[in-house]
Write a protein that holds these residues in place. Structure first.
Motif, PDB file in Angstrom:
ATOM      1  N   SER A 130       5.686   8.645   5.772  1.00 42.10           N
ATOM      2  CA  SER A 130       4.926   8.693   7.013  1.00 42.10           C
ATOM      3  C   SER A 130       4.471  10.124   7.260  1.00 42.10           C
ATOM      4  N   GLY A 131       3.440  10.243   8.052  1.00 39.82           N
ATOM      5  CA  GLY A 131       2.841  11.531   8.367  1.00 39.82           C
ATOM      6  C   GLY A 131       1.339  11.384   8.326  1.00 39.82           C
ATOM      7  N   GLU A 132       0.656  12.508   8.338  1.00 42.49           N
ATOM      8  CA  GLU A 132      -0.808  12.470   8.252  1.00 42.49           C
ATOM      9  C   GLU A 132      -1.194  12.275   6.789  1.00 42.49           C
ATOM     10  N   ASP A 141       9.952   7.141   4.835  1.00 43.92           N
ATOM     11  CA  ASP A 141       9.986   5.999   5.742  1.00 43.92           C
ATOM     12  C   ASP A 141      10.290   4.775   4.881  1.00 43.92           C
ATOM     13  N   LEU A 142      11.538   4.715   4.406  1.00 46.55           N
ATOM     14  CA  LEU A 142      11.916   3.671   3.455  1.00 46.55           C
ATOM     15  C   LEU A 142      11.955   2.290   4.089  1.00 46.55           C
ATOM     16  N   GLY A 143      11.866   2.224   5.413  1.00 44.68           N
ATOM     17  CA  GLY A 143      11.767   0.936   6.087  1.00 44.68           C
ATOM     18  C   GLY A 143      10.502   0.179   5.718  1.00 44.68           C
ATOM     19  N   GLN A 144       9.523   0.860   5.134  1.00 43.65           N
ATOM     20  CA  GLN A 144       8.300   0.205   4.665  1.00 43.65           C
ATOM     21  C   GLN A 144       8.555  -0.660   3.429  1.00 43.65           C
ATOM     22  N   GLN A 174       2.881  16.047  -9.795  1.00 44.08           N
ATOM     23  CA  GLN A 174       2.845  16.183 -11.253  1.00 44.08           C
ATOM     24  C   GLN A 174       3.151  17.617 -11.683  1.00 44.08           C
ATOM     25  N   GLU A 175       2.832  18.584 -10.827  1.00 45.83           N
ATOM     26  CA  GLU A 175       3.140  19.991 -11.131  1.00 45.83           C
ATOM     27  C   GLU A 175       4.604  20.314 -10.869  1.00 45.83           C
ATOM     28  N   THR A 176       5.156  19.791  -9.777  1.00 47.18           N
ATOM     29  CA  THR A 176       6.516  20.160  -9.365  1.00 47.18           C
ATOM     30  C   THR A 176       7.589  19.201  -9.859  1.00 47.18           C
ATOM     31  N   GLY A 177       7.245  17.911  -9.960  1.00 52.57           N
ATOM     32  CA  GLY A 177       8.185  16.921 -10.459  1.00 52.57           C
ATOM     33  C   GLY A 177       9.187  16.395  -9.447  1.00 52.57           C
ATOM     34  N   GLU A 178       9.164  16.888  -8.215  1.00 56.15           N
ATOM     35  CA  GLU A 178      10.148  16.448  -7.230  1.00 56.15           C
ATOM     36  C   GLU A 178       9.466  16.022  -5.936  1.00 56.15           C
ATOM     37  N   LEU A 179       9.890  14.877  -5.417  1.00 54.95           N
ATOM     38  CA  LEU A 179       9.302  14.365  -4.193  1.00 54.95           C
ATOM     39  C   LEU A 179       9.626  15.254  -2.995  1.00 54.95           C
ATOM     40  N   ALA A 180      10.803  15.849  -2.959  1.00 55.70           N
ATOM     41  CA  ALA A 180      11.187  16.695  -1.811  1.00 55.70           C
ATOM     42  C   ALA A 180      10.189  17.830  -1.593  1.00 55.70           C
ATOM     43  N   THR A 181       9.696  18.433  -2.661  1.00 54.81           N
ATOM     44  CA  THR A 181       8.729  19.521  -2.506  1.00 54.81           C
ATOM     45  C   THR A 181       7.401  19.003  -1.966  1.00 54.81           C
ATOM     46  N   VAL A 182       7.031  17.784  -2.350  1.00 54.02           N
ATOM     47  CA  VAL A 182       5.808  17.170  -1.825  1.00 54.02           C
ATOM     48  C   VAL A 182       5.965  16.925  -0.326  1.00 54.02           C
ATOM     49  N   LEU A 183       7.112  16.402   0.069  1.00 58.09           N
ATOM     50  CA  LEU A 183       7.362  16.132   1.490  1.00 58.09           C
ATOM     51  C   LEU A 183       7.256  17.416   2.304  1.00 58.09           C
ATOM     52  N   ASP A 184       7.902  18.462   1.821  1.00 58.29           N
ATOM     53  CA  ASP A 184       7.864  19.752   2.524  1.00 58.29           C
ATOM     54  C   ASP A 184       6.440  20.300   2.591  1.00 58.29           C
ATOM     55  N   HIS A 185       5.746  20.261   1.483  1.00 54.44           N
ATOM     56  CA  HIS A 185       4.399  20.837   1.392  1.00 54.44           C
ATOM     57  C   HIS A 185       3.402  20.142   2.323  1.00 54.44           C
ATOM     58  N   PHE A 186       3.485  18.806   2.397  1.00 53.40           N
ATOM     59  CA  PHE A 186       2.514  18.037   3.178  1.00 53.40           C
ATOM     60  C   PHE A 186       3.015  17.669   4.577  1.00 53.40           C
ATOM     61  N   GLY A 187       4.261  18.028   4.896  1.00 55.66           N
ATOM     62  CA  GLY A 187       4.809  17.699   6.203  1.00 55.66           C
ATOM     63  C   GLY A 187       5.054  16.205   6.387  1.00 55.66           C
TER      64      GLY A 187
END
Length: 152
Positions: free
Chosen positions: A95-97, A128-131, A111-124
């Motif tokens: 969830s987010g914008e 939302d696993l309830g989806q 694809q550059e970083t390989g980790e979802l946590a960095t994507v979450l931080d980068h994009f804010g």
């Protein structure tokens, strides 16, 4: 006492997702599948649902989440969110914008970083696993196959 022949094979943690939508003009539902590269050792060239292995970083993020899901289950769901973004560019379980251009940028960043946590931080964005609706687990313990996945 079990012998090597009777022991269940160790399953490689994995996750997959069935993504569908209503067809246009009240047509039948459409299901998303991808084609694996023919060079892949496992299931090369086959049509599959998005997904793949649960990475150590998925387990780390799942353990940090808290909430109603057990960390192991959260890690499997995180893996399917990450793999879907990586393989298809679709954003699910977040969830987010979010719009198409951010999803494309997030896919490239992942694809550059390989980790979802960095994507979450980068994009804010936030998980939302309830989806997601877990509905099955495939773990062929009694099969004599060289590579066994414990897939949710």
């Amino acid at each position: 006492m079990s012998t090597p022949e009777t022991q269940a094979p160790e399953g490689i943690p994995a996750a997959t997702v069935v993504i569908f939508r209503n067809g246009p003009d009240d047509g039948p539902p459409e299901i998303l599948m991808t084609i694996r590269s023919r060079e892949m050792v496992f299931a090369g060239g086959m049509a599959v649902f998005p997904g793949g292995r649960v990475d150590p970083a998925d387990f780390e993020l799942g353990a940090m989440m808290g909430g109603p899901l057990e960390p192991d289950e959260a890690a499997h769901q995180i893996a399917v969110v990450r793999e879907t973004l990586e393989e298809t560019g679709l954003v699910i379980g977040l969830s987010g914008e979010i719009d198409a251009s951010k999803a494309q940028a997030a896919r490239q960043f992942l694809q550059e970083t390989g980790e979802l946590a960095t994507v979450l931080d980068h994009f804010g964005w936030e998980l939302d696993l309830g989806q997601l609706t877990p509905f099955a687990r495939w773990y062929p313990k009694n099969e004599r196959i060289p590579r066994v996945y414990d897939t949710r």
